[in-house]
Design a protein around this motif. Structure first.
Motif, PDB file in Angstrom:
ATOM      1  N   VAL A 137       0.872  -1.164   0.000  1.00  0.00           N
ATOM      2  CA  VAL A 137       0.000   0.000   0.000  1.00  0.00           C
ATOM      3  C   VAL A 137       0.913   1.219   0.000  1.00  0.00           C
ATOM      4  O   VAL A 137       1.891   1.280   0.757  1.00  0.00           O
ATOM      5  N   HIS A 138       0.606   2.188  -0.844  1.00  0.00           N
ATOM      6  CA  HIS A 138       1.457   3.374  -0.969  1.00  0.00           C
ATOM      7  C   HIS A 138       1.672   4.017   0.406  1.00  0.00           C
ATOM      8  O   HIS A 138       0.720   4.157   1.191  1.00  0.00           O
ATOM      9  N   PRO A 139       2.908   4.406   0.715  1.00  0.00           N
ATOM     10  CA  PRO A 139       3.174   5.041   2.017  1.00  0.00           C
ATOM     11  C   PRO A 139       2.306   6.267   2.291  1.00  0.00           C
ATOM     12  O   PRO A 139       1.995   6.560   3.447  1.00  0.00           O
ATOM     13  N   ASN A 140       1.904   6.982   1.262  1.00  0.00           N
ATOM     14  CA  ASN A 140       1.044   8.149   1.484  1.00  0.00           C
ATOM     15  C   ASN A 140      -0.314   7.753   2.053  1.00  0.00           C
ATOM     16  O   ASN A 140      -0.929   8.526   2.784  1.00  0.00           O
ATOM     17  N   VAL A 141      -0.791   6.556   1.723  1.00  0.00           N
ATOM     18  CA  VAL A 141      -2.063   6.086   2.278  1.00  0.00           C
ATOM     19  C   VAL A 141      -1.896   5.852   3.777  1.00  0.00           C
ATOM     20  O   VAL A 141      -2.731   6.266   4.584  1.00  0.00           O
ATOM     21  N   ALA A 158      -1.858   4.143  10.573  1.00  0.00           N
ATOM     22  CA  ALA A 158      -1.665   2.690  10.578  1.00  0.00           C
ATOM     23  C   ALA A 158      -2.900   1.953  11.091  1.00  0.00           C
ATOM     24  O   ALA A 158      -3.272   0.913  10.564  1.00  0.00           O
ATOM     25  N   TRP A 159      -3.547   2.499  12.125  1.00  0.00           N
ATOM     26  CA  TRP A 159      -4.727   1.828  12.671  1.00  0.00           C
ATOM     27  C   TRP A 159      -5.800   1.677  11.601  1.00  0.00           C
ATOM     28  O   TRP A 159      -6.373   0.597  11.434  1.00  0.00           O
ATOM     29  N   GLN A 160      -6.087   2.750  10.853  1.00  0.00           N
ATOM     30  CA  GLN A 160      -7.135   2.700   9.845  1.00  0.00           C
ATOM     31  C   GLN A 160      -6.766   1.754   8.706  1.00  0.00           C
ATOM     32  O   GLN A 160      -7.586   0.948   8.261  1.00  0.00           O
ATOM     33  N   VAL A 161      -5.531   1.834   8.229  1.00  0.00           N
ATOM     34  CA  VAL A 161      -5.119   0.951   7.126  1.00  0.00           C
ATOM     35  C   VAL A 161      -5.179  -0.504   7.563  1.00  0.00           C
ATOM     36  O   VAL A 161      -5.684  -1.363   6.834  1.00  0.00           O
ATOM     37  N   ARG A 162      -4.702  -0.792   8.775  1.00  0.00           N
ATOM     38  CA  ARG A 162      -4.791  -2.169   9.279  1.00  0.00           C
ATOM     39  C   ARG A 162      -6.244  -2.621   9.376  1.00  0.00           C
ATOM     40  O   ARG A 162      -6.564  -3.758   9.048  1.00  0.00           O
ATOM     41  N   ALA A 163      -7.116  -1.736   9.814  1.00  0.00           N
ATOM     42  CA  ALA A 163      -8.539  -2.091   9.912  1.00  0.00           C
ATOM     43  C   ALA A 163      -9.107  -2.408   8.530  1.00  0.00           C
ATOM     44  O   ALA A 163      -9.836  -3.391   8.363  1.00  0.00           O
ATOM     45  N   TRP A 164      -8.780  -1.584   7.556  1.00  0.00           N
ATOM     46  CA  TRP A 164      -9.266  -1.833   6.191  1.00  0.00           C
ATOM     47  C   TRP A 164      -8.757  -3.164   5.644  1.00  0.00           C
ATOM     48  O   TRP A 164      -9.427  -3.834   4.880  1.00  0.00           O
ATOM     49  N   LEU A 165      -7.525  -3.524   6.016  1.00  0.00           N
ATOM     50  CA  LEU A 165      -6.878  -4.699   5.419  1.00  0.00           C
ATOM     51  C   LEU A 165      -6.972  -5.958   6.274  1.00  0.00           C
ATOM     52  O   LEU A 165      -6.363  -6.970   5.933  1.00  0.00           O
ATOM     53  N   THR A 166      -7.737  -5.925   7.348  1.00  0.00           N
ATOM     54  CA  THR A 166      -7.869  -7.105   8.210  1.00  0.00           C
ATOM     55  C   THR A 166      -8.368  -8.311   7.419  1.00  0.00           C
ATOM     56  O   THR A 166      -7.871  -9.421   7.594  1.00  0.00           O
ATOM     57  N   PHE A 181      -2.959 -12.892   3.153  1.00  0.00           N
ATOM     58  CA  PHE A 181      -2.095 -11.924   2.484  1.00  0.00           C
ATOM     59  C   PHE A 181      -1.050 -11.415   3.465  1.00  0.00           C
ATOM     60  O   PHE A 181      -1.332 -11.254   4.655  1.00  0.00           O
ATOM     61  N   THR A 182       0.139 -11.145   2.983  1.00  0.00           N
ATOM     62  CA  THR A 182       1.150 -10.469   3.768  1.00  0.00           C
ATOM     63  C   THR A 182       1.030  -8.988   3.449  1.00  0.00           C
ATOM     64  O   THR A 182       1.174  -8.592   2.292  1.00  0.00           O
ATOM     65  N   VAL A 183       0.723  -8.196   4.455  1.00  0.00           N
ATOM     66  CA  VAL A 183       0.602  -6.751   4.271  1.00  0.00           C
ATOM     67  C   VAL A 183       1.946  -6.141   4.648  1.00  0.00           C
ATOM     68  O   VAL A 183       2.341  -6.176   5.809  1.00  0.00           O
TER      69      VAL A 183
END
Length: 184
Positions: A12-16, A22-30, A37-39
């Protein structure tokens, strides 16, 4: 995707990560993580996993475009055709690589991309990425020292080889350590 047949690394692009945290991106990718998948964390070096990929599924970003140099088939997720420079290598890639479809099984689409892959087409796109392949370090150093008003050192720049990618065994966390899944 069958876990025994596929290993998936998600970049996922670092800008995202920066914009949403990190909390939101991890939540989206749970769901992705639960599916095996390896995130990869935002500070992970994207080059080794890209080079190691057997197939690339990507958007119109530069990493997908760099994927044309790897020999791996590419499937495009989307591309903003109206906003693209008609002479860009990105648009050429979008018109060359098959487009991902939500109406078909992903494994079938990856097989299709592999069967339809024409190395010469992707090599032509890759050749457009630089007018001087292999000279980026030398050219950048020359420019940097000129901008700084300094003379270049009297020895060639050293480009260290890339490290081997970490195994996709779940040792990556959202924070990039190899401590296990505790911080996820």
């Amino acid at each position: 995707m069958p876990r025994d047949d596929f290993r998936v690394a998600l970049l996922v692009h670092p800008n995202v990560w920066s914009r949403y945290g990190a909390w939101q991106v991890r939540a989206w990718l749970t769901g992705c993580r639960d599916a095996g998948f390896t995130v990869l964390p935002p500070e992970a070096d994207w080059r080794p996993p890209l080079i190691a990929a057997d197939c690339i599924i990507g958007d119109y970003g530069s990493v997908t475009l760099y994927g044309t140099m790897t020999g791996a088939p590419i499937v495009m997720t989307h591309f903003p055709h109206r906003d693209a420079n008609p002479a860009s290598p990105g648009l050429e890639l979008a018109l060359t690589a098959p487009a991902l479809s939500a109406s078909r099984p992903l494994t079938d689409q990856l097989a299709y991309a592999e069967n339809e892959y024409v190395p010469e087409e992707y090599a032509r796109i890759a050749a457009r990425l630089s007018s001087e392949p292999g000279r980026a370090g030398k050219n950048f150093r020359r420019l940097l020292y000129r901008v700084l008003g300094l003379g270049q050192p009297a020895f060639p720049p050293v480009t260290p080889p890339l490290p081997m990618p970490l195994p996709l065994d779940g040792s990556w966390t959202a924070f990039g350590s190899a401590r296990g899944d505790a911080s996820w």
